[in-house]
Structure formats: C-alpha cells, structure tokens
Scaffold this motif. Sequence first.
Motif, PDB file in Angstrom:
ATOM      1  N   THR A 247      -0.592  -1.782 -60.699  1.00 29.58           N
ATOM      2  CA  THR A 247       0.671  -1.197 -60.176  1.00 29.58           C
ATOM      3  C   THR A 247       1.580  -2.026 -59.209  1.00 29.58           C
ATOM      4  O   THR A 247       2.688  -2.083 -59.328  1.00 29.58           O
ATOM      5  N   ALA A 248       0.521  -2.453 -58.183  1.00 26.24           N
ATOM      6  CA  ALA A 248       1.192  -3.337 -57.162  1.00 26.24           C
ATOM      7  C   ALA A 248       1.883  -4.652 -57.586  1.00 26.24           C
ATOM      8  O   ALA A 248       2.978  -4.907 -57.450  1.00 26.24           O
ATOM      9  N   MET A 249       1.112  -5.142 -58.852  1.00 22.57           N
ATOM     10  CA  MET A 249       1.528  -6.219 -59.322  1.00 22.57           C
ATOM     11  C   MET A 249       2.716  -6.312 -60.145  1.00 22.57           C
ATOM     12  O   MET A 249       3.898  -7.076 -60.200  1.00 22.57           O
ATOM     13  N   ALA A 250       2.871  -5.113 -60.739  1.00 21.39           N
ATOM     14  CA  ALA A 250       3.879  -4.433 -61.645  1.00 21.39           C
ATOM     15  C   ALA A 250       5.257  -4.463 -60.783  1.00 21.39           C
ATOM     16  O   ALA A 250       6.261  -4.836 -61.065  1.00 21.39           O
ATOM     17  N   VAL A 251       4.935  -3.682 -59.538  1.00 14.04           N
ATOM     18  CA  VAL A 251       6.340  -3.631 -58.793  1.00 14.04           C
ATOM     19  C   VAL A 251       6.768  -4.703 -58.298  1.00 14.04           C
ATOM     20  O   VAL A 251       8.090  -5.112 -58.150  1.00 14.04           O
ATOM     21  N   GLU A 252       5.847  -5.797 -57.806  1.00 12.86           N
ATOM     22  CA  GLU A 252       6.224  -7.088 -57.310  1.00 12.86           C
ATOM     23  C   GLU A 252       7.011  -7.923 -58.512  1.00 12.86           C
ATOM     24  O   GLU A 252       8.166  -8.443 -58.388  1.00 12.86           O
ATOM     25  N   SER A 253       6.668  -7.652 -59.524  1.00  8.75           N
ATOM     26  CA  SER A 253       7.350  -8.565 -60.690  1.00  8.75           C
ATOM     27  C   SER A 253       8.620  -7.893 -60.788  1.00  8.75           C
ATOM     28  O   SER A 253       9.519  -8.674 -61.077  1.00  8.75           O
ATOM     29  N   THR A 254       8.798  -6.492 -60.771  1.00  9.50           N
ATOM     30  CA  THR A 254      10.173  -5.938 -61.081  1.00  9.50           C
ATOM     31  C   THR A 254      11.036  -6.190 -59.924  1.00  9.50           C
ATOM     32  O   THR A 254      12.217  -6.539 -60.201  1.00  9.50           O
ATOM     33  N   LEU A 255      10.743  -6.363 -58.542  1.00  8.19           N
ATOM     34  CA  LEU A 255      11.488  -6.721 -57.543  1.00  8.19           C
ATOM     35  C   LEU A 255      11.920  -7.953 -57.717  1.00  8.19           C
ATOM     36  O   LEU A 255      12.957  -8.371 -57.390  1.00  8.19           O
TER      37      LEU A 255
END
Length: 269
Positions: A247-255
């Motif tokens: 989930t943290a990696m997905a958030v970082e990718s979105t940002l």
Amino acid sequence: MFNSSDPKKLCTFLVQCELNFQDRPRAFRNDQTKVTFAQSYLKGMALQWFEPDLLSDSDPNDCPLWMDDWKEFVIELQTTFGPHDPVTDAEHELDCLQMKENQCINKYVVEFNHIASQLRGYGDGALHHHFYTGLPNRIKDEICHVGKPRTLGELCLLAQEVDAHYWEHKEEIQRQPKSIAPTDKTPKTSSNNSSTPDLSNKLGKDSKLTAAECKRCFDLNLCMFCGGNGHFLDKCPKKEAKAKAHTAMAVESTLAAQLDLGPAPESKN
C-alpha cells in the motif's frame, strides 16, 4: 698509492710497504731501496714534496737524511702528511666506535684493534671497558647470562662466539620452509541464496501452494502464507506487513505521478 688527500690512509700505505719488504727481503736489503720503492708509489702533493731533493744536482753528501734512511723517511711522511694528533684522533674514534645490530663482529674487532694500536697509556682494563660498551645489546644480553670475562682477550672470544651463534640461528630460520595457509576449496554461496528458502517443492506453476502443501499445513495447523504456527492465514503478521508495504509503495507511486503531471486545472463555473 698515497696522495696525501687523506692523512688517515698514510698508516695503511706504510703497512703495505712493510709487507713488500718482508715478502722480498733480498730485494730490500738496505734502506735506500726501501725509500725508492715507497717514493715510486707516491702521487700528488706527497710526491711533489720530495721532488726538489730528488731532482737536485747538489753534492750527494748534502742530501737529506730521509733519502738513505727508511726511519727518517717515515718520520718525514708522518710529520708532513700524517694526522696532526693521531693519539687524540684515536681516542675520539674509540669513544664513538659502536657495533651495529645487523653487523658481524669481525669488522668491529678489526676496527677496535686498529684504533687501540694507536693509543698510549691504555691498559687492558680500559680497553676491556671500551670494547664491551661498543657491543650491541643482543651480544651484551648473552654475555650477562654466562658472566663477563675479566680480560680483553677472553671478552673478545666470547663476543665472537655469541655473534657466530646468532648468525647461525638466523640462517636456520631462513632455511625453514614457509608454512602455507590451508585454502578452503568449498565453493562459497552468496548470502542471498543461503537466506532464501527453497520453495520449488511447495509452489505450483501458478506460484500458489500445491494441494499437498495445503494439506500438510492444514493437518499441522500451520499458516498458509508463511508456514509458521500459532496463527492462521487471516491473522498472519507477515501477510499484514507485506500488505502495508504494498500500500505504501502504491501511494508513493501515485504521488510521484501527480508531481510529474503538475497541479490539476481549476474548473470553470
């Protein structure tokens, strides 16, 4: 040859002359032949000193004494070209004489005897003291174990014996074969491979647990995700940690994607 450039070399020159005289006594029966022989081996200023008298046409009876007297010739050389104060020079050299740690004792003994022969008034006790003082610690330490001899001759023999044993031991050490450290021929595996478990017999072609592995975990009450005991799949801590990381990696990718696109355009009303 002697050219008077180094006064200390005069003594060596005279010794070499004496050796020639003793080797051929018939050729040097009188002093005149000895003087002529020695003059033939003079060079530079030493030869120039005698040239005026040698080339003079004066009456032979008026010739200087050194031309027919070997002792007078030696005195003439020593007075003119020898050290000005040989005794003082020898005393200074004796005070400064030291045998080096990596030096063989024979050179030290030769230098010591050469200097001692030029001294006056030095008894055996004084020379004994100077000889011992100039020795290196490696020899002094061994002499202390057996006791210091009282005479100079005995001390010299003991020091030579100790030095000979020292160099003999050094040669023995050098002749010994050097030990070779054993090499490990076992092939080394990378830390990554050793830490990664082998799951080839537990996963199928679809990267999911095989039926046999699922049955084993079910029978042994093991977690279907990590294979551990004490919990099941829905409460697996490793599964929750992996989900949070995903989930943290997905958030970082979105940002990151939003930053690349810039701010969103404002809607017009």
